[in-house]
Design a protein around this motif. Structure first.
Motif, PDB file in Angstrom:
ATOM      1  N   VAL A 222       0.835  -1.206   0.000  1.00  0.00           N
ATOM      2  CA  VAL A 222       0.000   0.000   0.000  1.00  0.00           C
ATOM      3  C   VAL A 222       0.868   1.254   0.000  1.00  0.00           C
ATOM      4  N   ARG A 223       0.237   2.377  -0.271  1.00  0.00           N
ATOM      5  CA  ARG A 223       0.954   3.654  -0.314  1.00  0.00           C
ATOM      6  C   ARG A 223       0.971   4.351   1.045  1.00  0.00           C
ATOM      7  N   ASN A 224       0.181   3.885   1.977  1.00  0.00           N
ATOM      8  CA  ASN A 224       0.022   4.551   3.274  1.00  0.00           C
ATOM      9  C   ASN A 224       1.296   4.471   4.105  1.00  0.00           C
ATOM     10  N   ASP A 225       1.493   5.487   4.953  1.00  0.00           N
ATOM     11  CA  ASP A 225       2.675   5.582   5.813  1.00  0.00           C
ATOM     12  C   ASP A 225       2.310   5.159   7.239  1.00  0.00           C
ATOM     13  N   PRO A 226       2.929   4.076   7.763  1.00  0.00           N
ATOM     14  CA  PRO A 226       2.594   3.634   9.119  1.00  0.00           C
ATOM     15  C   PRO A 226       3.359   4.384  10.203  1.00  0.00           C
ATOM     16  N   GLY A 227       4.501   4.978   9.852  1.00  0.00           N
ATOM     17  CA  GLY A 227       5.316   5.680  10.831  1.00  0.00           C
ATOM     18  C   GLY A 227       6.157   4.776  11.706  1.00  0.00           C
ATOM     19  N   ILE A 228       6.047   3.464  11.529  1.00  0.00           N
ATOM     20  CA  ILE A 228       6.790   2.505  12.338  1.00  0.00           C
ATOM     21  C   ILE A 228       6.826   1.163  11.613  1.00  0.00           C
ATOM     22  N   MET A 229       7.834   0.355  11.907  1.00  0.00           N
ATOM     23  CA  MET A 229       7.856  -1.038  11.448  1.00  0.00           C
ATOM     24  C   MET A 229       7.497  -1.907  12.647  1.00  0.00           C
ATOM     25  N   CYS A 230       6.523  -2.798  12.495  1.00  0.00           N
ATOM     26  CA  CYS A 230       6.096  -3.582  13.649  1.00  0.00           C
ATOM     27  C   CYS A 230       5.635  -4.976  13.231  1.00  0.00           C
ATOM     28  N   VAL A 231       5.629  -5.866  14.226  1.00  0.00           N
ATOM     29  CA  VAL A 231       5.226  -7.251  14.006  1.00  0.00           C
ATOM     30  C   VAL A 231       4.602  -7.765  15.290  1.00  0.00           C
ATOM     31  N   THR A 232       3.635  -8.677  15.156  1.00  0.00           N
ATOM     32  CA  THR A 232       3.025  -9.291  16.329  1.00  0.00           C
ATOM     33  C   THR A 232       3.328 -10.788  16.348  1.00  0.00           C
ATOM     34  N   SER A 233       3.115 -11.388  17.516  1.00  0.00           N
ATOM     35  CA  SER A 233       3.436 -12.802  17.710  1.00  0.00           C
ATOM     36  C   SER A 233       2.435 -13.741  17.045  1.00  0.00           C
ATOM     37  N   SER A 298      -4.603   2.683   0.355  1.00  0.00           N
ATOM     38  CA  SER A 298      -4.358   2.850  -1.081  1.00  0.00           C
ATOM     39  C   SER A 298      -3.496   1.691  -1.565  1.00  0.00           C
ATOM     40  N   ILE A 299      -4.115   0.735  -2.221  1.00  0.00           N
ATOM     41  CA  ILE A 299      -3.437  -0.515  -2.584  1.00  0.00           C
ATOM     42  C   ILE A 299      -2.653  -0.358  -3.881  1.00  0.00           C
ATOM     43  N   VAL A 300      -1.400  -0.739  -3.850  1.00  0.00           N
ATOM     44  CA  VAL A 300      -0.564  -0.797  -5.053  1.00  0.00           C
ATOM     45  C   VAL A 300      -0.752  -2.146  -5.734  1.00  0.00           C
ATOM     46  N   ARG A 301      -0.614  -3.226  -4.971  1.00  0.00           N
ATOM     47  CA  ARG A 301      -0.833  -4.569  -5.519  1.00  0.00           C
ATOM     48  C   ARG A 301      -0.854  -5.583  -4.378  1.00  0.00           C
ATOM     49  N   HIS A 302      -1.350  -6.753  -4.715  1.00  0.00           N
ATOM     50  CA  HIS A 302      -1.282  -7.910  -3.829  1.00  0.00           C
ATOM     51  C   HIS A 302      -0.125  -8.794  -4.285  1.00  0.00           C
TER      52      HIS A 302
END
Length: 488
Positions: A222-233, A298-302
């Motif tokens: 996507v084109r959106n800005d998350p402001g952080i890189m994150c991951v969950t368990s 805003s999706i760029v691609r899957h």
């Protein structure tokens, strides 16, 4: 002057990084041969689909942890000094839910989720997050500075660095790994092949590794800005589903993931899974849409990629296949980028171990040549017709041996291989040395010593012919290679 010709099979991150490290030594002529190259998007080609980032999942004290440790300085350097590589720093958060500990994703991330992980001494700014900074439903978390890699830039960048070092790239498809030795750009058979074929190693002839399976990953870019890189368990949607968010460098978009579906070969994206991925991402990181729903993404691609997972771990070892020395570097699963330099350093060491044998034989042949020349000269004292003839022949043989050794890297006419083909095997070379050494065995102590040394080496060479585990170097095997063949 190049010491050896090498073919690297595979142009994913493992193959390109290995080729780059080999080229930096300045000792090898390298050809990268692959079905898919940077710029391609194909389900058989995993590297472009990766996030990619540096989130170590390896266990403390293992070889895999060592690979990750040795890769971080390289990625840090790229993010600091080479923005054109597509690597940049990201503030990172790792979120843990206790209920995920037994899930597929929880097991995958078990080391990453530890409160006191080994890599906290490697990455900058590591800290445990206080309770008031935890998102809803999260039991614990850590934060640190890591990197995210824009694979659309990084793979071409690796290629460009290889090209600067005169690495040659060729498209090729192989049914058997030993075929790769025949596609070196020099036109001669390669001394060694490096196998970086990833998931294809499961079906490639000569390898056919039954431990290779896909670990299917699905993402939304996507084109959106998350402001952080994150991951969950883990997630509440499925044992093999995951939630991770990372923004690629240089406008590469944001990756929303994902899944870790072992044994799943499906190359098409699942729209239901895609919706779950987007919903989880927005719930975890509302900044993506300003607190609004997934319809504001805003999706760029899957995308769908098949991680090259090897059930019993990465294969980093050397073996001889159909007479071709092969170094394996494949099976990295979901951590190919974050272990890339560490694994390639091991592959480089294995290459050097294999090729060291060739250098030893070169030195032995040079020593024999010098002894022959000196022995031939000794035949002229005292002077006599018979001794002069013998001396002349021995000097010619010695100079021939010296010339062949000294000019190892140069082209010589094909008639040399045609009329002296007996020199291009252990047995033939051994018999030749025994013959010449025997000529020297007369009249003087030094001649006896010189002749005995040459005869002994000849006997050893002849015996080596019958030891399958020891193979003549390439230039003692290709008697019919013609103009341009290496000769010892």
């Amino acid at each position: 002057m190049a010491e050896a010709n090498i073919v690297v099979v595979g142009a994913g991150v493992a193959g390109l990084t290995t080729a780059l490290l080999l080229s930096r030594t300045g000792k090898y002529q390298i050809t990268v041969a692959a079905k898919h190259m940077p710029g391609d998007y194909d389900i058989e080609y995993a590297s472009p689909w990766a996030g990619a980032n540096y989130l170590p999942v390896s266990k403390k004290g293992t070889a895999a942890a060592e690979w990750d440790i040795n890769t971080w300085p390289e990625l840090k350097n790229l993010a600091t000094n080479h923005p054109e590589s597509g690597v940049h720093f990201q503030n990172t958060a790792v979120y843990n839910r206790k209920k995920d500990s037994e899930s597929t994703t929880g097991a995958w991330f078990s080391e990453l989720l530890r409160a006191d992980p080994w890599f906290k001494e490697i990455v900058p700014n590591f800290r445990e997050l206080p309770k008031d900074e935890l998102p809803h439903g999260i039991d614990s978390a850590s934060s640190f500075t890591s990197v995210c890699i824009n694979t659309a830039l990084y793979l071409p960048w690796l290629t460009s660095q290889c090209l600067k070092k005169k690495v040659i790239f060729r498209r090729a498809i192989f049914k058997h790994i030993s075929e790769a030795a025949s596609v070196h750009h020099s036109g001669t058979k390669a001394d060694l092949v490096v196998n970086c074929t990833g998931l294809a190693a499961g079906k490639l002839g000569g390898v056919e590794d039954q431990n290779m399976i896909p670990a299917r990953g699905q993402i939304v870019l996507v084109r959106n800005d998350p402001g952080i890189m994150c991951v969950t368990s883990g997630t509440d949607d499925g044992d093999d589903e995951a939630c991770y968010i990372m923004q690629r460098a240089a406008g590469g978009g944001t990756i929303l993931g994902g899944s870790y579906q072992k044994g799943n070969w499906d190359s098409q994206y699942d729209p239901n899974l895609a919706n779950r991925i987007m919903k989880r991402a927005v719930d975890l990181c509302p900044a993506l849409t300003g607190g609004k729903g997934i319809e504001h993404l805003s999706i760029v691609r899957h995308g769908v990629g098949l991680r090259p997972l090897r059930l019993n771990g990465v294969r980093l070892e050397k073996e001889k296949i159909n007479g071709v020395w092969t170094v394996h570097n494949y099976g990295h699963g979901g951590y190919g980028y974050q272990s890339s330099y560490g694994c390639s350093q091991v592959a480089l060491k294995l290459v050097e171990e294999v090729l060291a044998q060739k250098s030893k034989f070169r030195i032995v042949n040079l020593v024999v040549a010098v002894i022959m020349v000196l022995g031939g000269i000794s035949q002229f004292f005292p002077i006599g017709l018979q001794s002069a003839i013998i001396g002349t022949y021995v000097i010619i043989f010695g100079l021939g041996g010296y010339q062949a050794t000294a000019l190892l890297e140069f082209q010589i006419p094909p008639y040399v291989a045609r009329y002296a083909s007996f020199l291009f095997s252990f047995l033939g070379r051994g018999i030749f040395y025994i013959f010449v050494g025997s000529i020297l065995l007369h009249d003087h102590t030094l001649r006896y010593i010189a002749g005995a040394i040459v005869v002994l080496i000849g006997i050893i060479y002849a015996v080596l012919e019958f030891i399958p585990s020891i193979e003549p170097p390439q230039n003692m095997r290709d008697a019919d290679a013609g103009w341009g063949a290496e000769q010892v």
